[in-house]
Design a protein around this motif. Structure first.
Motif, PDB file in Angstrom:
ATOM      1  N   GLU A 130       0.847  -1.194   0.000  1.00  0.00           N
ATOM      2  CA  GLU A 130       0.000   0.000   0.000  1.00  0.00           C
ATOM      3  C   GLU A 130       0.884   1.246   0.000  1.00  0.00           C
ATOM      4  O   GLU A 130       1.943   1.260   0.615  1.00  0.00           O
ATOM      5  N   LEU A 131       0.427   2.267  -0.683  1.00  0.00           N
ATOM      6  CA  LEU A 131       1.044   3.583  -0.612  1.00  0.00           C
ATOM      7  C   LEU A 131      -0.057   4.534  -0.178  1.00  0.00           C
ATOM      8  O   LEU A 131      -1.049   4.707  -0.890  1.00  0.00           O
ATOM      9  N   LYS A 132       0.109   5.110   1.019  1.00  0.00           N
ATOM     10  CA  LYS A 132      -0.943   5.915   1.629  1.00  0.00           C
ATOM     11  C   LYS A 132      -0.696   7.411   1.439  1.00  0.00           C
ATOM     12  O   LYS A 132       0.443   7.861   1.462  1.00  0.00           O
ATOM     13  N   ASP A 133      -1.791   8.158   1.273  1.00  0.00           N
ATOM     14  CA  ASP A 133      -1.713   9.609   1.125  1.00  0.00           C
ATOM     15  C   ASP A 133      -1.758  10.289   2.489  1.00  0.00           C
ATOM     16  O   ASP A 133      -1.697   9.619   3.536  1.00  0.00           O
ATOM     17  N   ASP A 134      -1.890  11.616   2.508  1.00  0.00           N
ATOM     18  CA  ASP A 134      -1.945  12.397   3.758  1.00  0.00           C
ATOM     19  C   ASP A 134      -3.044  11.932   4.708  1.00  0.00           C
ATOM     20  O   ASP A 134      -2.899  12.013   5.919  1.00  0.00           O
ATOM     21  N   ASN A 135      -4.160  11.483   4.144  1.00  0.00           N
ATOM     22  CA  ASN A 135      -5.324  11.083   4.947  1.00  0.00           C
ATOM     23  C   ASN A 135      -5.347   9.592   5.250  1.00  0.00           C
ATOM     24  O   ASN A 135      -6.367   9.067   5.682  1.00  0.00           O
ATOM     25  N   LYS A 136      -4.235   8.919   4.997  1.00  0.00           N
ATOM     26  CA  LYS A 136      -4.098   7.473   5.245  1.00  0.00           C
ATOM     27  C   LYS A 136      -4.969   6.625   4.320  1.00  0.00           C
ATOM     28  O   LYS A 136      -5.243   5.473   4.587  1.00  0.00           O
ATOM     29  N   ASN A 137      -5.428   7.227   3.204  1.00  0.00           N
ATOM     30  CA  ASN A 137      -6.142   6.480   2.171  1.00  0.00           C
ATOM     31  C   ASN A 137      -5.119   5.933   1.188  1.00  0.00           C
ATOM     32  O   ASN A 137      -4.037   6.488   1.023  1.00  0.00           O
TER      33      ASN A 137
END
Length: 149
Positions: A130-137
């Protein structure tokens, strides 16, 4: 001299193509992006055979559906349905080929190393990356089978 340079460049490109293969993957919930391609180098067959004591390059090409200042990789090995955390040397996606900040609608190439420690047992498993964004999405969430040999 230009002809020799072109020949050597072409030869290197052909050699690179024989060492990596596009990996068949399953999207496991990429809510903030869409994966276009995954490859592991060197990997010439599937499932990729990962030799203990070696290191592999994992490349994921994806398109972002969001703006994000950061990106963080989380990797698990799924063995008998149980996700086991798998540490990678650099979890910061912004230090793994991605120019941050990430912009909506742009394509990115995430590239990082996957070390296979010599103490790992020989086993077949599924890797969840997984590669997560600022919002952990998940900018991406992919699963692909490997075999440690």
């Amino acid at each position: 001299m230009d002809a020799r340079f072109g020949f050597i460049l072409g030869l290197c490109l052909m050699m690179g193509l024989t060492c990596a293969t596009s990996v068949k993957f399953v999207d496991c919930g990429s809510s903030s992006g869409k994966v276009a391609m995954v490859d592991i180098n060197p990997c010439t067959a599937q499932p990729c055979q990962l030799h203990r004591g070696d290191s592999y390059t994992v490349n994921v090409t994806f398109n972002s559906d969001v703006e994000s200042q950061t990106s963080t990789a989380v990797v698990h090995g799924i063995i008998a349905g149980v996700p086991i955390p798998f540490p990678i040397p650099e979890p910061d996606g912004c230090k793994s080929g991605i120019q941050c900040p990430i912009h909506k609608g742009q394509a990115y190439n995430y590239a990082t190393q996957l070390p296979v420690k010599s103490e790992y047992p020989p086993i077949k498993l599924v890797v969840e990356w997984e590669l997560k964004d600022d919002n952990k999405n998940d900018l991406f969430c992919i699963r692909f089978p490997v075999q440690i040999v």
